[in-house]
Design a protein around this motif. Sequence first.
Motif, PDB file in Angstrom:
ATOM      1  N   LEU A 114      51.357 -42.432  -0.174  1.00 38.16           N
ATOM      2  CA  LEU A 114      50.264 -41.757   0.519  1.00 38.16           C
ATOM      3  C   LEU A 114      50.756 -41.051   1.773  1.00 38.16           C
ATOM      4  O   LEU A 114      50.417 -39.904   2.039  1.00 38.16           O
ATOM      5  CB  LEU A 114      49.182 -42.775   0.900  1.00 38.16           C
ATOM      6  CG  LEU A 114      48.174 -43.091  -0.190  1.00 38.16           C
ATOM      7  CD1 LEU A 114      47.255 -44.210   0.261  1.00 38.16           C
ATOM      8  CD2 LEU A 114      47.374 -41.848  -0.522  1.00 38.16           C
ATOM      9  N   HIS A 118      50.747 -37.157   2.643  1.00 43.73           N
ATOM     10  CA  HIS A 118      50.104 -36.727   3.890  1.00 43.73           C
ATOM     11  C   HIS A 118      50.996 -35.771   4.681  1.00 43.73           C
ATOM     12  O   HIS A 118      50.547 -34.736   5.151  1.00 43.73           O
ATOM     13  CB  HIS A 118      49.775 -37.946   4.743  1.00 43.73           C
ATOM     14  CG  HIS A 118      49.199 -37.623   6.077  1.00 43.73           C
ATOM     15  ND1 HIS A 118      47.919 -37.134   6.247  1.00 43.73           N
ATOM     16  CD2 HIS A 118      49.727 -37.687   7.305  1.00 43.73           C
ATOM     17  CE1 HIS A 118      47.702 -36.924   7.528  1.00 43.73           C
ATOM     18  NE2 HIS A 118      48.784 -37.253   8.197  1.00 43.73           N
ATOM     19  N   VAL A 119      52.246 -36.118   4.819  1.00 49.31           N
ATOM     20  CA  VAL A 119      53.141 -35.312   5.654  1.00 49.31           C
ATOM     21  C   VAL A 119      53.689 -34.091   4.913  1.00 49.31           C
ATOM     22  O   VAL A 119      54.091 -33.116   5.544  1.00 49.31           O
ATOM     23  CB  VAL A 119      54.328 -36.141   6.179  1.00 49.31           C
ATOM     24  CG1 VAL A 119      53.812 -37.327   6.977  1.00 49.31           C
ATOM     25  CG2 VAL A 119      55.218 -36.591   5.056  1.00 49.31           C
ATOM     26  N   HIS A 123      48.471 -29.867   6.741  1.00 53.67           N
ATOM     27  CA  HIS A 123      47.679 -28.663   6.992  1.00 53.67           C
ATOM     28  C   HIS A 123      48.608 -27.564   7.476  1.00 53.67           C
ATOM     29  O   HIS A 123      49.400 -27.774   8.366  1.00 53.67           O
ATOM     30  CB  HIS A 123      46.606 -28.931   8.027  1.00 53.67           C
ATOM     31  CG  HIS A 123      46.353 -30.395   8.212  1.00 53.67           C
ATOM     32  ND1 HIS A 123      45.431 -31.081   7.476  1.00 53.67           N
ATOM     33  CD2 HIS A 123      46.971 -31.294   8.981  1.00 53.67           C
ATOM     34  CE1 HIS A 123      45.475 -32.348   7.830  1.00 53.67           C
ATOM     35  NE2 HIS A 123      46.399 -32.508   8.736  1.00 53.67           N
TER      36      HIS A 123
ATOM     37  N   VAL B  39      53.058 -41.227  11.490  1.00 59.17           N
ATOM     38  CA  VAL B  39      51.728 -41.557  10.971  1.00 59.17           C
ATOM     39  C   VAL B  39      51.486 -43.062  11.048  1.00 59.17           C
ATOM     40  O   VAL B  39      50.455 -43.518  11.537  1.00 59.17           O
ATOM     41  CB  VAL B  39      51.571 -41.080   9.510  1.00 59.17           C
ATOM     42  CG1 VAL B  39      50.298 -41.627   8.903  1.00 59.17           C
ATOM     43  CG2 VAL B  39      51.595 -39.570   9.449  1.00 59.17           C
ATOM     44  N   GLU B  87      48.141 -36.631  16.152  1.00 61.98           N
ATOM     45  CA  GLU B  87      48.722 -36.858  14.830  1.00 61.98           C
ATOM     46  C   GLU B  87      47.793 -36.362  13.733  1.00 61.98           C
ATOM     47  O   GLU B  87      48.008 -36.624  12.570  1.00 61.98           O
ATOM     48  CB  GLU B  87      49.021 -38.343  14.674  1.00 61.98           C
ATOM     49  CG  GLU B  87      50.180 -38.675  13.770  1.00 61.98           C
ATOM     50  CD  GLU B  87      51.329 -37.703  13.889  1.00 61.98           C
ATOM     51  OE1 GLU B  87      51.771 -37.470  15.023  1.00 61.98           O
ATOM     52  OE2 GLU B  87      51.769 -37.151  12.858  1.00 61.98           O
ATOM     53  N   ARG B  88      46.744 -35.651  14.128  1.00 63.23           N
ATOM     54  CA  ARG B  88      45.785 -35.106  13.150  1.00 63.23           C
ATOM     55  C   ARG B  88      45.077 -36.192  12.357  1.00 63.23           C
ATOM     56  O   ARG B  88      44.705 -35.976  11.206  1.00 63.23           O
ATOM     57  CB  ARG B  88      46.503 -34.191  12.153  1.00 63.23           C
ATOM     58  CG  ARG B  88      47.344 -33.130  12.820  1.00 63.23           C
ATOM     59  CD  ARG B  88      46.537 -31.855  12.969  1.00 63.23           C
ATOM     60  NE  ARG B  88      47.384 -30.768  13.429  1.00 63.23           N
ATOM     61  CZ  ARG B  88      47.431 -29.581  12.882  1.00 63.23           C
ATOM     62  NH1 ARG B  88      46.663 -29.306  11.852  1.00 63.23           N
ATOM     63  NH2 ARG B  88      48.196 -28.645  13.362  1.00 63.23           N
ATOM     64  N   ASP B 104      40.075 -36.893  10.229  1.00 66.40           N
ATOM     65  CA  ASP B 104      40.469 -35.539   9.890  1.00 66.40           C
ATOM     66  C   ASP B 104      41.182 -35.480   8.551  1.00 66.40           C
ATOM     67  O   ASP B 104      41.424 -34.418   8.019  1.00 66.40           O
ATOM     68  CB  ASP B 104      41.385 -34.985  10.989  1.00 66.40           C
ATOM     69  CG  ASP B 104      41.616 -33.485  10.812  1.00 66.40           C
ATOM     70  OD1 ASP B 104      40.839 -32.862  10.069  1.00 66.40           O
ATOM     71  OD2 ASP B 104      42.558 -32.961  11.407  1.00 66.40           O
ATOM     72  N   ASP B 105      41.521 -36.621   8.010  1.00 61.52           N
ATOM     73  CA  ASP B 105      42.332 -36.592   6.804  1.00 61.52           C
ATOM     74  C   ASP B 105      41.861 -37.632   5.800  1.00 61.52           C
ATOM     75  O   ASP B 105      41.559 -38.763   6.154  1.00 61.52           O
ATOM     76  CB  ASP B 105      43.796 -36.859   7.165  1.00 61.52           C
ATOM     77  CG  ASP B 105      44.706 -36.577   6.004  1.00 61.52           C
ATOM     78  OD1 ASP B 105      45.295 -35.501   5.971  1.00 61.52           O
ATOM     79  OD2 ASP B 105      44.811 -37.452   5.137  1.00 61.52           O
ATOM     80  N   HIS B 107      43.620 -38.926   3.440  1.00 62.17           N
ATOM     81  CA  HIS B 107      44.640 -39.935   3.145  1.00 62.17           C
ATOM     82  C   HIS B 107      44.486 -41.165   4.025  1.00 62.17           C
ATOM     83  O   HIS B 107      44.809 -42.270   3.618  1.00 62.17           O
ATOM     84  CB  HIS B 107      46.037 -39.344   3.361  1.00 62.17           C
ATOM     85  CG  HIS B 107      46.399 -38.293   2.372  1.00 62.17           C
ATOM     86  ND1 HIS B 107      47.020 -37.121   2.706  1.00 62.17           N
ATOM     87  CD2 HIS B 107      46.204 -38.229   1.038  1.00 62.17           C
ATOM     88  CE1 HIS B 107      47.204 -36.400   1.626  1.00 62.17           C
ATOM     89  NE2 HIS B 107      46.717 -37.044   0.600  1.00 62.17           N
TER      90      HIS B 107
END
Lengths: 129, 129
Positions: A114, A118-119, A123, B39, B87-88, B104-105, B107
């Motif tokens: 995951l 994600h990375v 975006h 993350v 880190e969004r 925001d994500d 995941h």
Amino acid sequence: MSEPIPLDGCSVRLVDPERVASVRARLPDGDATERMARVFHVLGEPARVRIVTALLEAGELCVCDLAATVGMTEAQTSQHLRVLRAERTVRNRRDGRMVWYSLDDAHVRLLMDLALQHVTHEHGDGGSA
Amino acid sequence: MSEPIPLDGCSVRLVDPERVASVRARLPDGDATERMARVFHVLGEPARVRIVTALLEAGELCVCDLAATVGMTEAQTSQHLRVLRAERTVRNRRDGRMVWYSLDDAHVRLLMDLALQHVTHEHGDGGSA
DNA sequence: TGCACATCTGCGCAGAAATCAAGATGTCAC
DNA sequence: GTGACATCTTGATTTCTGCGCAGATGTGCA
């Protein structure tokens, strides 16, 4: 009804007290929260991410090969393995004077996948980090 | 990206050099590794786990309600939100003098669910003995 | 028993991150 | 504009943690 909301007096003005109480009641207990944080914290280090990823690919590796794979000294690798082992992220199997390490939990694989998604999808900020 | 097996003298003795090279070639590049670690690192704090979990349940919350929900001061909450935003992990929406936060994500939700499963089942991956 | 090998641990240092307190910024109401 | 409010920022302090080195522990072999 008078919301309990213990709160040591930090914020007396709430926009939606009911909602706060409702959400608060549905949060995992403090113990679970701390354990979750610890799991993430253990993985929150590039060196350990590399170690775990290597074990993910290799299945099982001895410390010296693992150190070579991730590009660290063996002492360093051993230290990180200790941290990972304390969190039950990896397990070790002794065979003579060698110790073989592998992942101890299936969830870790999913977590790593995951995070990688994600990375990599990231975006579109496309830039050289 | 990194050099293929630097071997700067740390470990000259490898048990299985071919395997090391093979695994090494299949590892995510250094940039991805560092982002993954970041993350996890952001989520590796009980306070932030609580914040994210609260947003997971509530969908959207202002800082003051969020602070009340997780039981921290607003300044403290704001600080952690800043880290999460960098880190969004969360996003913010301004409405008057209030700022509303949400995840925001997608995941992140999965990561949290997995971590929760992990700590509640206590590494119960079942099956393999 | 003694040595060689694989791994682990303790200590000191340096860098990063959390914490706390206090003030700064920006927004609305009058 | 002034004041009240919600949020954000800043600086100093403390704590944590990774790194590097040296040595300790434990294992196998002659």
